[in-house]
Design a protein around this motif. Structure first.
Motif, PDB file in Angstrom:
ATOM      1  N   VAL A 191     -28.810   2.293   7.686  1.00 46.61           N
ATOM      2  CA  VAL A 191     -29.396   3.634   7.631  1.00 46.61           C
ATOM      3  C   VAL A 191     -30.249   3.722   6.372  1.00 46.61           C
ATOM      4  N   ASN A 192     -31.204   4.676   6.367  1.00 47.93           N
ATOM      5  CA  ASN A 192     -32.119   4.752   5.223  1.00 47.93           C
ATOM      6  C   ASN A 192     -31.832   5.912   4.284  1.00 47.93           C
ATOM      7  N   GLY A 193     -30.799   6.708   4.567  1.00 50.70           N
ATOM      8  CA  GLY A 193     -30.401   7.787   3.676  1.00 50.70           C
ATOM      9  C   GLY A 193     -31.118   9.105   3.894  1.00 50.70           C
ATOM     10  N   THR A 194     -32.097   9.166   4.798  1.00 53.21           N
ATOM     11  CA  THR A 194     -32.814  10.415   5.052  1.00 53.21           C
ATOM     12  C   THR A 194     -31.999  11.302   5.982  1.00 53.21           C
ATOM     13  N   PRO A 195     -31.692  12.541   5.586  1.00 52.06           N
ATOM     14  CA  PRO A 195     -30.927  13.441   6.459  1.00 52.06           C
ATOM     15  C   PRO A 195     -31.730  13.785   7.716  1.00 52.06           C
ATOM     16  N   THR A 196     -31.015  14.074   8.789  1.00 53.35           N
ATOM     17  CA  THR A 196     -31.671  14.440  10.042  1.00 53.35           C
ATOM     18  C   THR A 196     -31.897  15.941  10.161  1.00 53.35           C
ATOM     19  N   SER A 197     -31.466  16.704   9.174  1.00 54.77           N
ATOM     20  CA  SER A 197     -31.642  18.151   9.216  1.00 54.77           C
ATOM     21  C   SER A 197     -31.767  18.697   7.802  1.00 54.77           C
ATOM     22  N   ALA A 198     -32.445  19.847   7.686  1.00 56.88           N
ATOM     23  CA  ALA A 198     -32.574  20.506   6.396  1.00 56.88           C
ATOM     24  C   ALA A 198     -31.311  21.259   6.009  1.00 56.88           C
ATOM     25  N   THR A 199     -30.426  21.475   6.975  1.00 62.03           N
ATOM     26  CA  THR A 199     -29.171  22.186   6.719  1.00 62.03           C
ATOM     27  C   THR A 199     -28.013  21.200   6.649  1.00 62.03           C
ATOM     28  N   ALA A 200     -26.908  21.632   6.085  1.00 59.33           N
ATOM     29  CA  ALA A 200     -25.752  20.759   5.919  1.00 59.33           C
ATOM     30  C   ALA A 200     -25.161  20.362   7.267  1.00 59.33           C
ATOM     31  N   PRO A 201     -24.816  19.086   7.467  1.00 57.40           N
ATOM     32  CA  PRO A 201     -24.278  18.633   8.748  1.00 57.40           C
ATOM     33  C   PRO A 201     -22.818  19.056   8.913  1.00 57.40           C
ATOM     34  N   ASN A 202     -22.374  19.186  10.169  1.00 59.67           N
ATOM     35  CA  ASN A 202     -20.967  19.488  10.417  1.00 59.67           C
ATOM     36  C   ASN A 202     -20.147  18.203  10.403  1.00 59.67           C
ATOM     37  N   ALA A 203     -18.837  18.347  10.518  1.00 58.13           N
ATOM     38  CA  ALA A 203     -17.924  17.213  10.405  1.00 58.13           C
ATOM     39  C   ALA A 203     -18.133  16.200  11.523  1.00 58.13           C
ATOM     40  N   THR A 204     -18.471  16.674  12.723  1.00 61.91           N
ATOM     41  CA  THR A 204     -18.673  15.766  13.850  1.00 61.91           C
ATOM     42  C   THR A 204     -19.879  14.870  13.619  1.00 61.91           C
ATOM     43  N   LYS A 205     -20.971  15.470  13.155  1.00 70.18           N
ATOM     44  CA  LYS A 205     -22.170  14.675  12.897  1.00 70.18           C
ATOM     45  C   LYS A 205     -21.910  13.606  11.841  1.00 70.18           C
ATOM     46  N   ILE A 206     -21.155  13.973  10.812  1.00 70.33           N
ATOM     47  CA  ILE A 206     -20.835  12.996   9.773  1.00 70.33           C
ATOM     48  C   ILE A 206     -19.964  11.885  10.331  1.00 70.33           C
ATOM     49  N   ALA A 207     -19.008  12.237  11.174  1.00 70.28           N
ATOM     50  CA  ALA A 207     -18.085  11.251  11.746  1.00 70.28           C
ATOM     51  C   ALA A 207     -18.794  10.239  12.631  1.00 70.28           C
ATOM     52  N   ILE A 208     -19.802  10.702  13.376  1.00 66.95           N
ATOM     53  CA  ILE A 208     -20.485   9.794  14.295  1.00 66.95           C
ATOM     54  C   ILE A 208     -21.765   9.227  13.686  1.00 66.95           C
ATOM     55  N   THR A 209     -22.069   9.565  12.430  1.00 65.46           N
ATOM     56  CA  THR A 209     -23.204   9.106  11.617  1.00 65.46           C
ATOM     57  C   THR A 209     -24.559   9.609  12.128  1.00 65.46           C
ATOM     58  N   SER A 210     -24.602  10.681  12.902  1.00 68.22           N
ATOM     59  CA  SER A 210     -25.885  11.213  13.354  1.00 68.22           C
ATOM     60  C   SER A 210     -26.518  12.145  12.327  1.00 68.22           C
ATOM     61  N   ASP A 211     -25.900  12.255  11.144  1.00 67.96           N
ATOM     62  CA  ASP A 211     -26.442  13.107  10.081  1.00 67.96           C
ATOM     63  C   ASP A 211     -27.482  12.399   9.240  1.00 67.96           C
ATOM     64  N   VAL A 212     -27.694  11.103   9.470  1.00 71.38           N
ATOM     65  CA  VAL A 212     -28.620  10.320   8.669  1.00 71.38           C
ATOM     66  C   VAL A 212     -29.421   9.406   9.602  1.00 71.38           C
ATOM     67  N   GLU A 213     -30.668   9.110   9.212  1.00 71.88           N
ATOM     68  CA  GLU A 213     -31.546   8.332  10.084  1.00 71.88           C
ATOM     69  C   GLU A 213     -31.201   6.847  10.079  1.00 71.88           C
ATOM     70  N   SER A 214     -31.282   6.260  11.254  1.00 75.45           N
ATOM     71  CA  SER A 214     -31.055   4.835  11.441  1.00 75.45           C
ATOM     72  C   SER A 214     -32.332   4.044  11.153  1.00 75.45           C
ATOM     73  N   VAL A 215     -32.179   2.736  10.955  1.00 72.02           N
ATOM     74  CA  VAL A 215     -33.319   1.821  10.822  1.00 72.02           C
ATOM     75  C   VAL A 215     -33.256   0.865  12.012  1.00 72.02           C
ATOM     76  N   PRO A 216     -33.917   1.192  13.117  1.00 70.79           N
ATOM     77  CA  PRO A 216     -33.721   0.445  14.365  1.00 70.79           C
ATOM     78  C   PRO A 216     -34.609  -0.790  14.498  1.00 70.79           C
ATOM     79  N   ASP A 217     -34.171  -1.703  15.354  1.00 70.98           N
ATOM     80  CA  ASP A 217     -35.008  -2.814  15.789  1.00 70.98           C
ATOM     81  C   ASP A 217     -36.068  -2.280  16.761  1.00 70.98           C
ATOM     82  N   GLN A 218     -37.077  -3.117  17.041  1.00 75.08           N
ATOM     83  CA  GLN A 218     -38.119  -2.764  18.010  1.00 75.08           C
ATOM     84  C   GLN A 218     -38.464  -3.998  18.837  1.00 75.08           C
ATOM     85  N   MET A 219     -38.881  -3.767  20.103  1.00 79.23           N
ATOM     86  CA  MET A 219     -39.232  -4.886  20.976  1.00 79.23           C
ATOM     87  C   MET A 219     -40.410  -4.519  21.870  1.00 79.23           C
TER      88      MET A 219
END
Length: 325
Positions: A191-219
């Motif tokens: 992950v690159n550390g950039t939040p996915t929202s301007a507001t604070a994430p809830n506990a579920t988002k933090i648990a599943i890591t959707s609160d921060v942007e991924s660095v994906p592969d491409q094909m």
């Protein structure tokens, strides 16, 4: 025909390529199912407009080895409704993207392999594009708050990657042949550390890591046939642009919109002197937003099937020119 450009060059020559890519994504899909109601009744579809200008400089060392530097610039915008769904606003980004340098090698001697050849490319992608740009988001009460723009219009992904390319062609005659391209970019960073929202994430988002942007592969996979008529090369093929669910190396945490687009890709190239003008327009046939890692984790955590959506374009326009000097 659709040979790689430096297959036609001589030792010590340079190639300059300028490519402009444009698309507007506005149709939302969950899996392969389009959410027609987002446009027809709710009118809350997200509209992305992306213009990318790539400048590529290729140095040909001899008839088998070459080195290319790709420098992209992007002008992106994203239109969406505010949190109450009553008013539309836009966020924007502009600037340098992630640069890439690639070494190429023809596997067979071009002097003897006159009908066809296969080229291997190994490259490195650098995190030169900003991946944490911010803009103002319109709120329900009419105020605006500053926050990171959506991942889809960030200029870069924040990761250093390794790319592998295969470029091949086979000519059955002087006017007709087949071509194929394979490209894979592996990004080991999680992950690159950039939040996915301007507001604070809830506990579920933090648990599943959707609160921060991924660095994906491409094909990318392309294949088709080309026909030469005087100074024109006409081509027709298929194209598969994919963002994998899981990375080839490292973890696959963070928010991403994985999926793929299968497209029919007509194209035309006009050659004169040291110039070549071209245009390719992939037209989407199948669009599939696959289930992401956070989707899978949320399904397991809550017991409720979760599958996020993504906006896709109907077509992409690629136009450009190549100059040999």
């Amino acid at each position: 025909m659709d040979e790689h450009p430096d297959s036609l060059t001589k030792k010590g020559e340079w190639l300059f390529n300028s490519n402009t890519r444009y698309y507007k994504s506005f149709r939302h899909f969950v899996g392969k199912q389009e959410q027609f109601y987002r446009i027809d009744s709710l009118h809350n579809n997200v509209i992305n407009k992306v213009v990318t200008q790539d400048f590529t400089f290729t140095r040909v060392f001899n008839d088998r080895w070459s080195l290319a530097l790709d420098v992209p610039y992007a002008d992106n915008s994203r239109s969406q409704l505010n949190t109450t769904g009553g008013e539309r606003f836009s966020t924007h980004t502009f600037g340098l993207g992630d640069m890439r340098i690639t070494g190429y090698y023809w596997l067979f001697n071009p002097a003897t392999a006159r009908n066809g050849n296969l080229q291997v490319g190994l490259g490195a992608k650098f995190a030169t594009g900003a991946y944490n740009l911010q803009d103002y988001f319109l709120q329900a009460n009419g105020t605006k708050i500053l926050g990171p723009v959506d991942q889809s219009i960030q200029l870069g992904d924040g990761g250093t990657g390794v790319s592998l390319e295969l470029n091949g062609y086979y000519n059955f005659s002087k006017t007709f042949g087949f071509y194929g391209n394979f490209f894979y970019l592996a990004s080991p960073r999680d992950v690159n550390g950039t939040p996915t929202s301007a507001t604070a994430p809830n506990a579920t988002k933090i648990a599943i890591t959707s609160d921060v942007e991924s660095v994906p592969d491409q094909m990318l996979i392309r294949a088709g046939a080309s026909l030469s008529v005087k100074k024109f090369d006409f081509s027709l093929g298929f194209r598969d642009d994919a963002l994998p669910v899981h990375d080839l190396f490292g973890k696959s945490d963070g928010f991403r919109r994985p999926g793929y687009i299968l497209a029919i890709e007509p194209g035309v190239t006009y050659r004169f002197g040291n110039f070549a003008l071209y245009g390719f327009v992939p037209i989407a046939v199948i669009r599939d937003r696959t289930q992401s890692v956070p989707d899978i984790r949320q399904t397991a955590l809550t017991g409720v099937y979760t599958h996020g959506d993504a906006a896709f374009a109907d077509y992409v326009v690629n136009i450009g020119l190549t100059y040999k000097f």
